[in-house]
Motif scaffolding. Structure first.
Motif, PDB file in Angstrom:
ATOM      1  N   ALA A 207      14.363  27.603  19.434  1.00 42.11           N
ATOM      2  CA  ALA A 207      14.662  26.245  18.958  1.00 42.11           C
ATOM      3  C   ALA A 207      16.036  25.808  19.453  1.00 42.11           C
ATOM      4  O   ALA A 207      16.215  24.658  19.878  1.00 42.11           O
ATOM      5  CB  ALA A 207      14.587  26.189  17.433  1.00 42.11           C
ATOM      6  N   ALA A 208      17.005  26.736  19.426  1.00 34.74           N
ATOM      7  CA  ALA A 208      18.357  26.398  19.881  1.00 34.74           C
ATOM      8  C   ALA A 208      18.353  26.109  21.374  1.00 34.74           C
ATOM      9  O   ALA A 208      19.006  25.161  21.840  1.00 34.74           O
ATOM     10  CB  ALA A 208      19.319  27.539  19.549  1.00 34.74           C
ATOM     11  N   ALA A 209      17.608  26.897  22.131  1.00 34.28           N
ATOM     12  CA  ALA A 209      17.570  26.705  23.587  1.00 34.28           C
ATOM     13  C   ALA A 209      16.933  25.371  23.949  1.00 34.28           C
ATOM     14  O   ALA A 209      17.266  24.781  24.978  1.00 34.28           O
ATOM     15  CB  ALA A 209      16.806  27.852  24.237  1.00 34.28           C
ATOM     16  N   LEU A 210      16.008  24.896  23.112  1.00 36.38           N
ATOM     17  CA  LEU A 210      15.275  23.664  23.430  1.00 36.38           C
ATOM     18  C   LEU A 210      15.843  22.449  22.697  1.00 36.38           C
ATOM     19  O   LEU A 210      15.248  21.368  22.748  1.00 36.38           O
ATOM     20  CB  LEU A 210      13.792  23.847  23.081  1.00 36.38           C
ATOM     21  CG  LEU A 210      13.052  24.932  23.896  1.00 36.38           C
ATOM     22  CD1 LEU A 210      11.634  25.120  23.372  1.00 36.38           C
ATOM     23  CD2 LEU A 210      13.029  24.575  25.381  1.00 36.38           C
ATOM     24  N   ARG A 211      16.985  22.623  22.029  1.00 34.49           N
ATOM     25  CA  ARG A 211      17.585  21.496  21.300  1.00 34.49           C
ATOM     26  C   ARG A 211      18.012  20.416  22.311  1.00 34.49           C
ATOM     27  O   ARG A 211      18.643  20.713  23.320  1.00 34.49           O
ATOM     28  CB  ARG A 211      18.787  21.982  20.487  1.00 34.49           C
ATOM     29  CG  ARG A 211      19.403  20.887  19.619  1.00 34.49           C
ATOM     30  CD  ARG A 211      20.368  21.453  18.601  1.00 34.49           C
ATOM     31  NE  ARG A 211      19.655  22.163  17.544  1.00 34.49           N
ATOM     32  CZ  ARG A 211      19.934  23.399  17.141  1.00 34.49           C
ATOM     33  NH1 ARG A 211      20.891  24.075  17.724  1.00 34.49           N
ATOM     34  NH2 ARG A 211      19.235  23.978  16.179  1.00 34.49           N
ATOM     35  N   GLY A 212      17.618  19.192  22.047  1.00 42.40           N
ATOM     36  CA  GLY A 212      18.005  18.084  22.922  1.00 42.40           C
ATOM     37  C   GLY A 212      17.110  17.905  24.136  1.00 42.40           C
ATOM     38  O   GLY A 212      17.279  16.963  24.903  1.00 42.40           O
TER      39      GLY A 212
ATOM     40  N   TYR B 280       2.211  28.288  23.199  1.00 44.00           N
ATOM     41  CA  TYR B 280       2.417  26.851  22.984  1.00 44.00           C
ATOM     42  C   TYR B 280       2.478  26.565  21.487  1.00 44.00           C
ATOM     43  O   TYR B 280       3.357  25.862  20.995  1.00 44.00           O
ATOM     44  CB  TYR B 280       1.286  26.057  23.641  1.00 44.00           C
ATOM     45  CG  TYR B 280       1.309  24.582  23.350  1.00 44.00           C
ATOM     46  CD1 TYR B 280       2.268  23.769  23.929  1.00 44.00           C
ATOM     47  CD2 TYR B 280       0.365  24.011  22.496  1.00 44.00           C
ATOM     48  CE1 TYR B 280       2.299  22.403  23.656  1.00 44.00           C
ATOM     49  CE2 TYR B 280       0.391  22.650  22.221  1.00 44.00           C
ATOM     50  CZ  TYR B 280       1.358  21.850  22.803  1.00 44.00           C
ATOM     51  OH  TYR B 280       1.381  20.511  22.522  1.00 44.00           O
ATOM     52  N   ARG B 281       1.542  27.168  20.754  1.00 43.66           N
ATOM     53  CA  ARG B 281       1.494  26.949  19.305  1.00 43.66           C
ATOM     54  C   ARG B 281       2.745  27.533  18.637  1.00 43.66           C
ATOM     55  O   ARG B 281       3.309  26.918  17.733  1.00 43.66           O
ATOM     56  CB  ARG B 281       0.224  27.602  18.751  1.00 43.66           C
ATOM     57  CG  ARG B 281      -0.091  27.219  17.339  1.00 43.66           C
ATOM     58  CD  ARG B 281      -1.575  27.334  17.062  1.00 43.66           C
ATOM     59  NE  ARG B 281      -2.068  28.696  17.059  1.00 43.66           N
ATOM     60  CZ  ARG B 281      -1.938  29.524  16.023  1.00 43.66           C
ATOM     61  NH1 ARG B 281      -1.307  29.137  14.938  1.00 43.66           N
ATOM     62  NH2 ARG B 281      -2.437  30.743  16.076  1.00 43.66           N
ATOM     63  N   ASP B 282       3.183  28.705  19.104  1.00 42.63           N
ATOM     64  CA  ASP B 282       4.412  29.301  18.566  1.00 42.63           C
ATOM     65  C   ASP B 282       5.614  28.397  18.845  1.00 42.63           C
ATOM     66  O   ASP B 282       6.505  28.258  18.000  1.00 42.63           O
ATOM     67  CB  ASP B 282       4.660  30.675  19.195  1.00 42.63           C
ATOM     68  CG  ASP B 282       3.746  31.746  18.621  1.00 42.63           C
ATOM     69  OD1 ASP B 282       3.787  31.961  17.393  1.00 42.63           O
ATOM     70  OD2 ASP B 282       2.994  32.351  19.391  1.00 42.63           O
ATOM     71  N   THR B 283       5.629  27.802  20.046  1.00 42.20           N
ATOM     72  CA  THR B 283       6.743  26.931  20.412  1.00 42.20           C
ATOM     73  C   THR B 283       6.772  25.696  19.514  1.00 42.20           C
ATOM     74  O   THR B 283       7.838  25.272  19.053  1.00 42.20           O
ATOM     75  CB  THR B 283       6.628  26.514  21.896  1.00 42.20           C
ATOM     76  OG1 THR B 283       6.555  27.703  22.689  1.00 42.20           O
ATOM     77  CG2 THR B 283       7.822  25.692  22.330  1.00 42.20           C
ATOM     78  N   LEU B 284       5.586  25.129  19.241  1.00 37.09           N
ATOM     79  CA  LEU B 284       5.521  23.976  18.333  1.00 37.09           C
ATOM     80  C   LEU B 284       6.100  24.352  16.972  1.00 37.09           C
ATOM     81  O   LEU B 284       6.847  23.576  16.367  1.00 37.09           O
ATOM     82  CB  LEU B 284       4.076  23.510  18.156  1.00 37.09           C
ATOM     83  CG  LEU B 284       3.366  22.896  19.364  1.00 37.09           C
ATOM     84  CD1 LEU B 284       2.019  22.327  18.933  1.00 37.09           C
ATOM     85  CD2 LEU B 284       4.209  21.821  20.028  1.00 37.09           C
ATOM     86  N   GLY B 285       5.781  25.554  16.499  1.00 34.33           N
ATOM     87  CA  GLY B 285       6.293  26.012  15.205  1.00 34.33           C
ATOM     88  C   GLY B 285       7.809  26.102  15.211  1.00 34.33           C
ATOM     89  O   GLY B 285       8.474  25.703  14.250  1.00 34.33           O
TER      90      GLY B 285
END
Lengths: 96, 408
Positions: free
Chosen positions: B323-328, B349-354
């Motif tokens: 989540a931190a890596a994908l912030r913004g 993909y589902r884990d990433t959405l979570g």
């Protein structure tokens, strides 16, 4: 393989949310929950020892002229009665 | 702590991923190996047998009749205090399922490579992540490797992670069937001294032991509708979750120590590649990452603001780190090599959405599935992934799962 048996097991040092283990023996024996009990007809028993060979819990006890059972460990499975060539063993209901 | 390995002590070899895993097992001084061969893992087993025959590995090799026995044998060996290893994949892993579920519940730090293979049916003997993904919720730690070097390093590290007293969980080191199992490359072989310093003598049955002097019942009955049983069951389940939680820190610390000892730092949970200045990103897993990085490099040269995040540790899932890596980040394309049936997208993909939900990310997302049954996810395929994700970042709509390597 190198066996690394521990010289002691410190139960107190092991968190109780790890592996489900029990270190106290349960005092119950199979005889405590048996529903059928084997009874030997001493006149028919020829001491062939087939019951002794087949008994899964090894509760068959040798007597001078016949084979009998240790009823503390007998679980009442009836295999001895099924296998006895002389039909010398009968299963009767406990408490009956 | 020892200094970084000196150049004169460094040794380089050429080998494939299966041999690299076997070399790591020898370096870790494993006590017992139980195996059953299955494509594409078979040569790994043959290397282990050879190392033992040649006296390079002083382990007991148990050649059992099937994978169910493989893991059952290792459970006994671990409870007797041994360091243990096996490898399997696909149908072999399926046959192993019953003891596979039991292993994390007994908190046995067994290390097992999954030489990932697509599952049946349709019939296929080639790579894909479906086998490892099918058991992702069973309670094992799962780490995916990108390179042959990472296979060797991760199998060694897996022992330190699994045997950490705050973790005590089995570890799957996943390496892609065909691409890593048979792909030969130059790697650096760590010295035995370095590995000995890194791994302590196994201490794996301090919590439960098969010890004739101190008999105990392992895996006593819990659960039921009343009494203490259900509460006990919950306590052990929560204990497993605590071990998984602690694993995130143990994996990070272990990678750090290994990196310091060998001069080869690997990203422990996720790896960020060219994420500085990235406006959108792709997420990858396993050996596909190399092609993904090449495609990102090519796109960056054209001025396309794309970055890549590789997931190495899949279980426990690094929710906070991802989540931190994908912030913004405005748009995210996740590339899976397996299928989440029911959601009909990739499982990662589902884990990433979570993970994104945790930070209320407004990012647009797209699931891609490729590399099934041995298919190559090429740099061109990743180019398409980047183009599609770029369109998403510009405000385009996401579509249903996009299947790479599709026929017709």
């Amino acid at each position: 393989m190198k066996i690394q048996s521990r010289s002691f097991f410190d139960r107190a040092g092991v968190p109780d949310d790890l592996c489900p283990i029990a270190t106290q023996a349960n005092p119950m024996l199979p005889g405590d929950w048996r529903s059928l009990r084997p009874v030997v007809d001493r006149d028919k028993c020829v001491k062939c020892a087939v019951c002794w060979l087949y008994c899964p819990v090894q509760c068959v006890v040798e007597k001078p002229a016949w084979f009998d059972f240790d009823l503390a460990t007998c679980k009442g499975c009836g295999i001895c009665a099924e296998e006895c060539p002389q039909r010398a063993i009968r299963m009767i209901e406990e408490g009956g | 702590m020892a200094a970084v390995a000196q150049p004169e002590r460094r040794r380089f070899i050429v080998c494939d991923g299966n041999e690299a895993a076997a070399l790591a097992v020898a370096l870790a001084r494993v006590d017992m190996v139980a195996v059953y061969p299955i494509t594409p893992q078979s040569s790994l087993v043959e290397y282990l047998a050879k190392f033992i025959a040649d006296g390079k590995l002083a382990a007991e090799l148990v050649d059992v009749e099937g994978e169910h026995s493989v893991l059952s044998v290792l459970q006994g060996a671990a409870l007797a205090g041994g360091r243990t290893y096996t490898a399997t994949c696909g149908p072999g892993l399926a046959f192993m399922f019953e003891p596979y579920l039991r292993t994390p519940g007994l908190r046995l730090p067994i290390v097992m490579s999954i030489v990932t293979r697509d599952t049946l049916s349709p019939q296929s003997v080639w790579g894909g992540h479906q086998d490892a993904m099918a058991v992702r919720e069973a309670g094992w730690i799962q780490m995916y490797c990108e390179t042959v070097q990472e296979v060797l390093d991760t199998v060694v590290m897996a022992y330190r992670i699994a045997e950490d007293h705050d973790v005590m969980l089995p570890v799957n080191v996943c390496h892609d069937g065909n691409y890593l199992s048979y792909g030969s490359t130059r790697i650096e072989l760590p010295s035995q001294e370095v590995v000995d310093e890194f791994l302590h003598a196994p201490d794996v049955n301090w919590h439960a032991a098969l010890d004739p002097l101190h008999p105990m019942a392992i895996d006593r009955l819990t659960g039921g509708a009343g009494g203490v049983g259900p509460g006990l069951f919950v306590a052990y389940r929560k204990g497993q979750c605590a071990g998984m939680h602690n694993a995130l820190q143990a994996i990070t610390a272990t990678h750090e120590t290994w990196g310091r000892l060998t001069g080869r730092p690997h990203a422990p949970l996720i790896e960020k590649y060219r994420m500085d200045g990235a406006e959108f990103a792709i997420v990858t897993l396993g050996s596909m990452t190399g092609a993904g990085k090449d495609a990102v490099d090519a796109a960056r040269e054209r001025g396309v603001p794309v970055g890549l995040v590789k997931v190495k540790t899949y279980r426990p899932f690094p929710v906070q780190a991802l989540a931190a890596a994908l912030r913004g980040i405005t748009a995210i394309g996740v590339v899976d090599r397996s299928v989440d049936f029911g959601w009909n997208c990739g499982p990662m993909y589902r884990d990433t959405l979570g993970a994104l939900y945790h930070v209320a990310s407004p990012a647009r997302t797209q699931s891609f599935i490729g590399g099934l049954a041995g298919a190559d996810i090429t740099v061109e395929d990743f180019g398409r992934v980047i183009d599609t994700t770029a369109a998403l970042a510009r405000g385009g709509g996401a579509s249903a799962t996009i299947w790479l390597n599709q026929q017709g």
